[in-house]
Write an enzyme that holds these catalytic residues in place. Sequence first.
Site, PDB file in Angstrom:
ATOM      1  N   GLY A 124     -23.676 103.171   9.300  1.00  0.00           N
ATOM      2  CA  GLY A 124     -24.020 102.798   7.800  1.00  0.00           C
ATOM      3  C   GLY A 124     -25.550 102.648   7.368  1.00  0.00           C
ATOM      4  O   GLY A 124     -26.273 103.208   7.932  1.00  0.00           O
ATOM      5  N   ASN A 125     -25.816 101.824   6.433  1.00  0.00           N
ATOM      6  CA  ASN A 125     -27.325 101.884   5.828  1.00  0.00           C
ATOM      7  C   ASN A 125     -27.522 100.183   5.354  1.00  0.00           C
ATOM      8  O   ASN A 125     -26.481  99.443   5.170  1.00  0.00           O
ATOM      9  CB  ASN A 125     -27.436 102.859   4.893  1.00  0.00           C
ATOM     10  CG  ASN A 125     -26.870 102.843   3.537  1.00  0.00           C
ATOM     11  OD1 ASN A 125     -26.799 101.734   2.937  1.00  0.00           O
ATOM     12  ND2 ASN A 125     -25.862 103.620   3.446  1.00  0.00           N
ATOM     13  N   HIS A 126     -28.636 100.134   5.085  1.00  0.00           N
ATOM     14  CA  HIS A 126     -29.014  98.756   4.553  1.00  0.00           C
ATOM     15  C   HIS A 126     -28.808  98.408   2.994  1.00  0.00           C
ATOM     16  O   HIS A 126     -29.347  97.459   2.752  1.00  0.00           O
ATOM     17  CB  HIS A 126     -30.608  98.569   4.808  1.00  0.00           C
ATOM     18  CG  HIS A 126     -31.024  98.644   6.333  1.00  0.00           C
ATOM     19  ND1 HIS A 126     -30.660  97.843   7.183  1.00  0.00           N
ATOM     20  CD2 HIS A 126     -31.496  99.713   6.845  1.00  0.00           C
ATOM     21  CE1 HIS A 126     -31.055  98.381   8.475  1.00  0.00           C
ATOM     22  NE2 HIS A 126     -31.566  99.295   8.201  1.00  0.00           N
ATOM     23  N   ALA A 158     -25.612 103.860  -1.719  1.00  0.00           N
ATOM     24  CA  ALA A 158     -26.486 104.539  -0.964  1.00  0.00           C
ATOM     25  C   ALA A 158     -25.146 105.414   0.042  1.00  0.00           C
ATOM     26  O   ALA A 158     -24.703 104.543   0.893  1.00  0.00           O
ATOM     27  CB  ALA A 158     -27.261 103.803  -0.055  1.00  0.00           C
TER      28      ALA A 158
END
Length: 398
Positions: free
Chosen positions: A206-208, A274
Amino acid sequence: MLKGKKILLGVTGSIAAYKAALLVRILVKEGAEVKVIMTAAAKDFISPLTLGTLTKNPVITDLFKDDAWANHVMLGRWADLMLIAPLSCNTLARMAAGICDNLLLSVYLSAACPVMVAPAMDEDMWKHPATRRNLRTLATFGHHVVQVGTGELASGLYGEGRMAEPDDILKEIVGHFHQQGSLKGKKAMVTAGPTFEHIDPVRFIGNHSSGKMGVAIARELLNRGAEVTLILGPATGELQLEGLDTIRVQTAREMYDACHRAFGETDITVMAAAVADYTPALVAPEKIKKNEEDWSLTLKKTPDILKSLGQMKKDGQTLVGFALETRNERDNALSKLAQKNADIIVLNSLTDQGAGFGKDTNKITVFDRNGGERRYELKSKTEVAKDIVDYIMEYTHA
Ligand code: PMT
């Protein structure tokens, strides 16, 4: 200019309360119906009789009067706009904290309409970090803050903190109503948040991304009258989704499918999510056990959603992408604009303090296909969203 508009004016305790009389007079002259709520402190600066006479409506000051209860919920629903002018430091702090200990705050907390505030205070109070923080909080609620002026202050000092002049507040109100319907009849789609690419039933890549930037853009488009579909990845924080037709997705593939289903109908598309560029080639059906010292995972490319929409785009559709960069920012943003056949690219760089993932602020530079380029200061994501939508509107009318 304001014919038929219903404006609820909140007046708080500040020397600038005397300007409320002039403000009411010009609002009424422009055709607005105005109702006034005053805090107890405001009554020390200007009389309810003055404002009641100018508005031809009784001024409301208490939750309870003569055994009657002021229906704060209905007042909030009656208004097309709630304007608090002057906004004192004290009421600002209470609004930011969600405190509800007078009629004005009860109406504010139950107001369903847009809120605009015109602060007034001494320069030192205006510049105090607590005031700055409270104003940022109000901006994250989507409220419009009218800039204070510089001049002589109640303290006798000269500096920043004077309430904007009534004519300038009028201009902001007219601008607000003008913008409000400007995207009526238009359909918009916005992507927001991260994607989670599953490795096994418990792990993912995943990402932030918090989804805040995309949701702020969706809200701004909604405020201007567009019908908005929000395609939202698995963001975990609190987001204001009321009024947005929200489709929740987990993976890049799901986001791709949702975007492709909606895109044909949309006039404006903003891709703020994102999206993972790679996903595991295989998703293990069971939790992968810890055995080896090293573990390699085979990844495959996800579909490039923005690029695929760029290939399908028809005349009249506006496609906006983001570029999140850490180096060669301008070159990378410009190459994304060309490669993905977008109309506009919004660049944000992780090297800029206060910009990017998770924050309530962002700092952007916008590029368009006609060679346009505009750099903006660090602002709350709500204000950044306004700048982006303004840019889109300028571009589409260009
Ligand atoms: O959500 P927040 O915490 O508020 O943070 C906001 C943000 C930093 C996530 C946002 O402002 C932002 O920059 N979003 C784009 C992040 C990104 O993926 O950038 P990129 O340069 O890798 O991608 C370029 C563009 O292609 C983006 O519009 C992206 O949505 C799109 N893309 C990327 C990969 C992919 N497979 N498909 C895509 O459509």
